[in-house]
Design a protein around this motif. Structure first.
Motif, short mmCIF file in Angstrom:
data_model
loop_
_atom_site.label_atom_id
_atom_site.label_comp_id
_atom_site.label_asym_id
_atom_site.label_seq_id
_atom_site.Cartn_x
_atom_site.Cartn_y
_atom_site.Cartn_z
N ILE A 82 0.86 -1.19 0.00
CA ILE A 82 0.00 0.00 0.00
C ILE A 82 0.89 1.24 0.00
N ASP A 83 0.58 2.21 -0.85
CA ASP A 83 1.45 3.39 -1.01
C ASP A 83 0.58 4.58 -1.40
N PHE A 84 0.62 5.64 -0.62
CA PHE A 84 -0.25 6.78 -0.97
C PHE A 84 0.27 8.10 -0.42
N ASP A 85 -0.34 9.14 -0.89
CA ASP A 85 -0.05 10.47 -0.38
C ASP A 85 -1.36 11.15 0.00
N ALA A 86 -1.26 12.08 0.94
CA ALA A 86 -2.42 12.84 1.40
C ALA A 86 -2.34 14.24 0.83
N LYS A 87 -3.45 14.72 0.28
CA LYS A 87 -3.49 16.06 -0.33
C LYS A 87 -4.73 16.79 0.12
N GLY A 116 1.85 -3.04 -6.90
CA GLY A 116 1.49 -2.42 -5.63
C GLY A 116 0.22 -1.60 -5.81
N ILE A 117 -0.40 -1.23 -4.69
CA ILE A 117 -1.64 -0.45 -4.71
C ILE A 117 -1.29 0.98 -4.34
N SER A 118 -1.43 1.91 -5.28
CA SER A 118 -1.11 3.30 -4.93
C SER A 118 -2.28 4.21 -5.26
N PHE A 119 -2.37 5.27 -4.49
CA PHE A 119 -3.52 6.19 -4.64
C PHE A 119 -3.21 7.48 -3.90
#
Ligand SMILES: [Mg+2]
Ligand SMILES: [Mg+2]
Lengths: 184, 184
Positions: A82-87, A116-119
Motif C-alpha cells: 500500500i502506497d499513498f499520499d495525502a493532499k 502495488g496499490i497506490s492512490f
C-alpha cells in the motif's frame, strides 16, 4: 452574512486536525488491531551541522528540507503493498494538479508496475469531503494535462471515478475499507 | 605484526563504503531497471526551530534525532511487500542482538502477520561476509534470548540458517535474488 458564518463554523470544526492527523490516527488503529502496518515516512532533511553537548542528546544546528522523492505513506495490508499520499485543497470545484509533484506520479507509476496499490487521499477542506483517487485515475488526469488539457481534476470526476470516504469515529478515516476494489 | 597489517588492509578496502551504501546503489539499480521500488526511509528528526531567511531556503536551527519505530528500508517487488534493516558488526564469531531494537522485532513480526517479507541484511565487516536473516530466524534467536539464552547469533547459525550473499558489480548486493525462497 449567513454564508460567512457557515464557512467559519466549518473551518472551526476542522481546526487543528489535518488530513494527515486523521490518517495517522487511523494507522495507529490499524496497527493495534493487527489490520495493517502502515506508517508515515519521516520528513526528509539534509543535515549539515550537529553539535554533541556533553551529557545530553546531539543537537542538529543546521539542516534543510529536501524534496521527498516518493509518497508519504506506505506499508502492508494482508499481503498487498500500500502506497499513498495525502493532499488537501481549499478549492471547492476542482483539485489543482499542482498539488502533485511529477516525481510522485512517476513513483506511483513504478508502484503500479510492481503490482502495488497506490492512490491519493484527497480532502476538499472547504467541503469536508474525502476521496480515494486510484493511481489510474491520477495518471489519466496527469496525461491529459501534459497533452495540453486542464490542469485540475473537476469535482464531478471525483464523484464519478474516485471513491468517497466518510469520516467515522474509530477509525477516523477507514481508507482500507474503501480500497477493496483496488486489491488484487 | 602481520595480523595487524592484514586487518588494516581489510578495513582500508571497505573504507567509505558502508553496507547502506551498497544497498542504496542496489536499490537505484532495481529502480532504473524496473525490478523493484525500494527506498531507504529518511532519518526521523524532531524539528524544534526553523528560520526563514528572506530570499533563501528555510533553515532548521534546532532538531533532535528520534528513535526509528520501524526498519530503514521498504518497498514493493513483483507484488510482494519487502521490509528490512541493514546491520553491521565488527564481531568475527557472532552477531550481537543488541544491534536490533525491540520495536524493530515487533515491527517485523507485524509485517510477517500481514504476509509481508521482512528480514535483516547483516554484514560481518571484519569477514566481509553478507547474510540475509529471514524474519523467522531472527524471531527464534530473539525468543531464545528473552528465555534467558544467548544474546547473540553465532556465525555457525548464519552458515546453516541464513542466506549468504556475495558482492557483485551490478548490482552490488543482489539481495532480491537471494530472497526468492522467502517469497509467496
Ligand atoms: Mg503529502
Ligand atoms: Mg539500520
Amino acid at each position: 452574512s449567513k454564508k460567512t458564518m457557515k464557512e467559519k463554523n466549518i473551518s472551526y470544526s476542522n481546526r487543528g486536525k489535518s488530513l494527515e492527523d486523521y490518517i495517522d490516527e487511523t494507522n495507529v488503529y490499524y496497527l493495534h488491531r493487527n489490520i495493517a502496518v502502515i506508517h508515515k515516512k519521516p520528513v526528509p532533511v539534509q543535515i549539515v551541522k550537529v553539535e554533541y553537548p556533553s551529557r545530553s542528546a546531539a543537537v542538529i544546528r543546521e539542516a534543510y528540507f529536501r524534496t521527498p522523492s516518493t509518497t508519504d505513506y506506505n506499508g502492508v495490508f494482508n499481503g498487498a503493498y500500500i502506497d499513498f499520499d495525502a493532499k488537501e485543497t481549499e478549492n471547492k470545484t476542482s483539485f489543482p494538479l499542482k498539488n502533485v509533484h511529477a516525481h510522485q506520479v512517476k513513483h506511483m507509476e513504478g508502484i503500479a508496475n510492481q503490482q502495488g496499490i497506490s492512490f491519493l487521499i484527497v480532502r476538499f477542506t472547504s467541503l469536508d469531503r474525502y476521496f480515494i483517487v486510484p493511481c489510474v485515475m491520477l495518471l489519466a488526469a496527469w496525461k491529459r494535462m501534459l497533452d495540453g488539457g486542464r490542469k485540475s481534476i473537476p469535482l464531478s470526476d471525483f464523484e464519478e471515478q474516485a471513491i468517497e470516504i466518510h469520516l467515522g469515529l474509530t477509525p477516523r478515516l477507514d481508507y482500507l475499507k474503501a480500497i477493496t476494489t483496488l486489491l488484487p
